[in-house]
Every structure is written in C-alpha cells, then in structure tokens.
Design a protein around this motif. Structure first.
Motif, mmCIF file in Angstrom:
data_model
loop_
_atom_site.group_PDB
_atom_site.id
_atom_site.type_symbol
_atom_site.label_atom_id
_atom_site.label_comp_id
_atom_site.label_asym_id
_atom_site.label_seq_id
_atom_site.Cartn_x
_atom_site.Cartn_y
_atom_site.Cartn_z
ATOM 1 N N GLU A 149 0.739 -1.100 -0.076
ATOM 2 C CA GLU A 149 0.059 0.025 -0.005
ATOM 3 C C GLU A 149 0.861 1.015 -0.083
ATOM 4 O O GLU A 149 1.886 1.407 0.795
ATOM 5 N N ALA A 209 -2.970 0.241 -3.839
ATOM 6 C CA ALA A 209 -2.951 -0.831 -2.934
ATOM 7 C C ALA A 209 -3.229 -2.019 -3.752
ATOM 8 O O ALA A 209 -4.426 -2.165 -4.110
ATOM 9 N N SER A 213 -3.012 7.163 -4.397
ATOM 10 C CA SER A 213 -3.119 5.987 -3.550
ATOM 11 C C SER A 213 -3.091 4.662 -4.513
ATOM 12 O O SER A 213 -3.602 4.514 -5.498
#
Length: 162
Positions: free
Chosen positions: A52, A102, A100
């Motif tokens: 992540e 992940a 982001s």
C-alpha cells in the motif's frame, strides 16, 4: 522520508535488513508540458505479497497521466514485482495532489523475494520551478498480512521544470 526499522529481538539474534523503497523520476529536468516517468522500486524485499502506497505532489506543478485510458479516473500501472491478483485502490486526485495504490497477490501466487518496480506512472509538468513527488506512507506485507520492515528514500524524486 518514511522509515520503519525492525526492532532487535531481546534474545540478541539478528534481524534481516529492511527492504529498501525508493521513488525516482526520469528525466529529472523537463520543460513545461513535458512528461516524465516516475517509478517506485523495491530492493532486497523478503516474502512480499502485497503493498500500500500513498503519494503526494504539488498539483499546481504536476499532474499524473492516466495509464489505462479508462473513463472512471486516473490510474497508475503495476510495476511488475508483484503478480497483482487484487487491486484494493488505484486512484489519483490531480486536484488534491495525491495518489493511492494498494495491491495484493492471490493464491496460488508465491511471495516475492528480490528487487523490482512496484508502481510506474507518468507525470505531466504544468509550471516552471522545482517540485517533488513524495511518499506519504508505504506498507509492505507478507502473505500473512504482517508488515515487512522497510527503509524508504525519496531523494531521487525531485523534478526541475524549465
């Protein structure tokens, strides 16, 4: 700079060196409107199964370019170290200056030991000056979901825009 160092066991046994994580951009000097490639690489990781990552950038200076051509938002590209079986999040907010990513492997994939690229993306420059891509946080995990010790270096993520 993000650093998570392993703690030495009380019994005096040794701990494996942490995996090294580095964010870089090439070329490091570009003209306004040009595109540069950014790479988050991992070196010397043991038993990697998922990761992540949260990135920050100045949205007045840069924008991340969509790698998938999808209509539902800007996305980054898997770098190849993991055989991605499940994507938790792959999102870029060019207005807020954040990204982001992940992902995790899925059985029967085996955990990865070694070095390689986790995520690759391109940035388009918007204004002259010096700016940086920075790691807000990075978590590497093994197949049991346990955190893998890491040391991150973002020194190579500075971009000069002329």
């Amino acid at each position: 700079q993000v650093t998570v160092a392993p703690e030495a066991p009380a019994d005096g046994t040794s701990v494996a060196a942490p995996a090294a994580v580095a964010l870089s951009v090439q070329p490091t000097t570009v003209a306004v409107g040009d595109v540069a490639e950014a790479v988050l690489s991992i070196r010397d990781v043991i038993e990697l199964y998922g990761a992540e990552v949260h990135l920050r950038f100045d949205p007045s200076m840069l924008e991340i370019v969509d790698e998938h051509g999808s209509a539902d938002g800007v996305r980054m590209e898997a770098g190849g170290i993991l055989k991605v079986g499940f994507t938790v999040i792959n999102a870029v907010d060019n207005e807020a200056g954040s990204a982001s990513y992940a992902v995790a492997q899925m059985p029967p994939s085996r955990a990865v030991t070694g070095s390689g690229d986790l995520v690759v993306f391109r940035v388009r420059t918007k204004a002259a000056g010096t700016t940086a891509l920075s790691l807000e946080s990075v978590i590497l995990a093994n197949a049991k979901g346990e955190a893998i010790p890491l040391a991150a270096d973002v020194e190579g993520a500075t971009l000069v825009i002329e």
